[in-house]
Scaffold this active site. Structure first.
Site, PDB file in Angstrom:
ATOM      1  N   LYS A  85       8.947  42.497  -8.046  1.00  0.00           N
ATOM      2  CA  LYS A  85       7.939  41.727  -8.787  1.00  0.00           C
ATOM      3  C   LYS A  85       6.655  41.623  -7.990  1.00  0.00           C
ATOM      4  O   LYS A  85       6.658  41.662  -6.754  1.00  0.00           O
ATOM      5  CB  LYS A  85       8.463  40.321  -9.104  1.00  0.00           C
TER       6      LYS A  85
ATOM      7  N   GLY B 220      10.503  30.732 -13.815  1.00  0.00           N
ATOM      8  CA  GLY B 220       9.872  31.886 -14.448  1.00  0.00           C
ATOM      9  C   GLY B 220      10.478  33.208 -14.029  1.00  0.00           C
ATOM     10  O   GLY B 220      10.701  34.093 -14.856  1.00  0.00           O
ATOM     11  N   THR B 221      10.778  33.362 -12.730  1.00  0.00           N
ATOM     12  CA  THR B 221      11.337  34.623 -12.232  1.00  0.00           C
ATOM     13  C   THR B 221      12.703  34.906 -12.849  1.00  0.00           C
ATOM     14  O   THR B 221      12.966  36.014 -13.335  1.00  0.00           O
ATOM     15  CB  THR B 221      11.472  34.577 -10.694  1.00  0.00           C
TER      16      THR B 221
ATOM     17  N   ASP C 142       0.815  -1.219   0.000  1.00  0.00           N
ATOM     18  CA  ASP C 142       0.000   0.000   0.000  1.00  0.00           C
ATOM     19  C   ASP C 142       0.851   1.273   0.000  1.00  0.00           C
ATOM     20  O   ASP C 142       0.318   2.382   0.015  1.00  0.00           O
ATOM     21  CB  ASP C 142      -0.952   0.000   1.196  1.00  0.00           C
ATOM     22  N   GLY C 143       2.196   1.133  -0.019  1.00  0.00           N
ATOM     23  CA  GLY C 143       3.087   2.292  -0.045  1.00  0.00           C
ATOM     24  C   GLY C 143       3.752   2.601   1.276  1.00  0.00           C
ATOM     25  O   GLY C 143       4.690   3.401   1.335  1.00  0.00           O
TER      26      GLY C 143
ATOM     27  N   ASP D 240      19.854  33.736  -5.603  1.00  0.00           N
ATOM     28  CA  ASP D 240      18.632  33.344  -4.905  1.00  0.00           C
ATOM     29  C   ASP D 240      18.871  32.039  -4.153  1.00  0.00           C
ATOM     30  O   ASP D 240      19.828  31.314  -4.450  1.00  0.00           O
ATOM     31  CB  ASP D 240      17.472  33.184  -5.888  1.00  0.00           C
TER      32      ASP D 240
ATOM     33  N   ARG E 114       3.120  39.099  -7.946  1.00  0.00           N
ATOM     34  CA  ARG E 114       2.574  37.833  -8.453  1.00  0.00           C
ATOM     35  C   ARG E 114       1.057  37.879  -8.527  1.00  0.00           C
ATOM     36  O   ARG E 114       0.399  38.452  -7.669  1.00  0.00           O
ATOM     37  CB  ARG E 114       2.981  36.668  -7.534  1.00  0.00           C
TER      38      ARG E 114
END
Length: 313
Positions: free
Chosen positions: A195, A228-229, A41-42, A221, A197
């Site tokens: 930015k 995308g940024t 079941d994982g 960063d 969002r």
């Protein structure tokens, strides 16, 4: 080694074996043996295949989603505690759920604090991590936290590039402290992207604060998720006259179409660490290993030596 000093052993969760093997090699000891029993079941259950009674145990596990990685780490900490390990250090190169460090709107959890509570409840006596999304997450823990900076890895590489007219950039206001620290060490200018969002991972507008004309720009960063940024920031800076744009990101999450965005972007190069395994290789992505840094700090911690010398900034 003093007879009073417990031996150290290094173990790894299944998704972080690739990094733990490098760390163990740098440390100078073999990686410890762990088996993982899995049910249909994982459900899974880790088991240490060697004695750890009275020893210092380092468990290497980046807790990137899915949640199985975090759960596996918690189970391994609990197993080490019940096997009478003397010290249990959770080595978490990438601390997942760290973006949930505060309530930014009503009726949401503070996921980073919850993870800290879970690690404490499981039995971790120390936490070692790198470039947390928010520095204040250290305060969520009641146990010692060694918060390492990837600048120790990145700065020598940046210097080796020999770039003239260097400018350090932050892709958002939240990363300005990190960008200023890099710029101070490199004696360079700094610019910041502002930015807004529409929603998570979708940027509405982006403006540049500072001058990049005729400059070689390096964006800094702590992580890259969809890409995308950084792609948008690179486009903006080249439009403003930058000579080249590179990016340094500690944790390469690279979800969704991030690889395509990076490869199709105007970035010259993306430099990351191996805190998270890459899903595929790319000509634009350079990986610098964090294993030597973690191995050295783990050795210092085990021998009760100061680690302050490992902080470049």
């Amino acid at each position: 080694m003093s007879h009073l000093e417990p031996e150290a052993k290094i173990f790894a969760c299944s998704q972080s074996v690739y990094l733990a093997e490098k760390i163990a090699k740098e440390y100078g000891i073999p990686l410890g043996k762990v088996t993982m029993s899995k049910y249909s079941d994982g459900e899974f259950q880790p088991s240490y295949e060697e004695s750890i009674r009275g020893l210092r145990v380092f468990i290497v596990c980046s807790t990137f989603p899915n949640a199985d990685n975090l759960m596996e780490l918690l189970l391994m900490i609990d197993a080490a505690k019940r096997a009478s390990a003397r010290h249990i250090t959770a080595v978490i190169p990438y601390f997942g759920w760290a973006r949930q460090d505060r309530k930014d709107k009503p009726r949401v959890p503070i996921g980073a604090k919850l993870v800290a509570n879970l690690l404490d409840a499981a039995g971790a006596t120390r936490v070692m991590t790198m470039d947390l999304h928010a520095d204040q997450i250290q305060g969520f823990f009641e146990k010692p936290v060694d918060h390492l900076f990837a600048s120790t890895i990145f700065l020598p590489y940046v210097k080796s590039l020999g770039l003239d007219n260097l400018t350090i950039a932050s892709p958002d206001m939240g990363g300005s402290k990190r960008a200023y620290a890099y710029s101070k060490f490199l004696e360079s200018d700094v610019v910041i992207c502002y930015k807004q969002r529409k929603e998570a991972n979708i940027i509405d507008t982006m403006e540049l604060i500072g001058e990049v004309k005729g400059r070689n720009v390096i964006l800094v960063d702590d992580m890259i998720d969809t890409g995308g940024t950084l792609a948008k920031a690179a486009d903006l800076m080249l439009e403003k006259g930058a000579l080249s744009v590179r990016a340094i990101c500690t944790h390469a999450i690279l979800s969704g179409s991030a690889y395509e965005k990076i490869e199709n972007s105007k970035l010259t190069e993306l430099i990351v660490t191996d805190s998270i395994p890459l899903k595929r290789e790319s000509n634009k992505i350079r990986v610098l290993s964090c294993a030597p840094l973690f191995a050295e700090v783990m050795h210092m911690v085990h021998h009760n030596n100061s680690i302050s010398g490992k902080f470049i900034m």
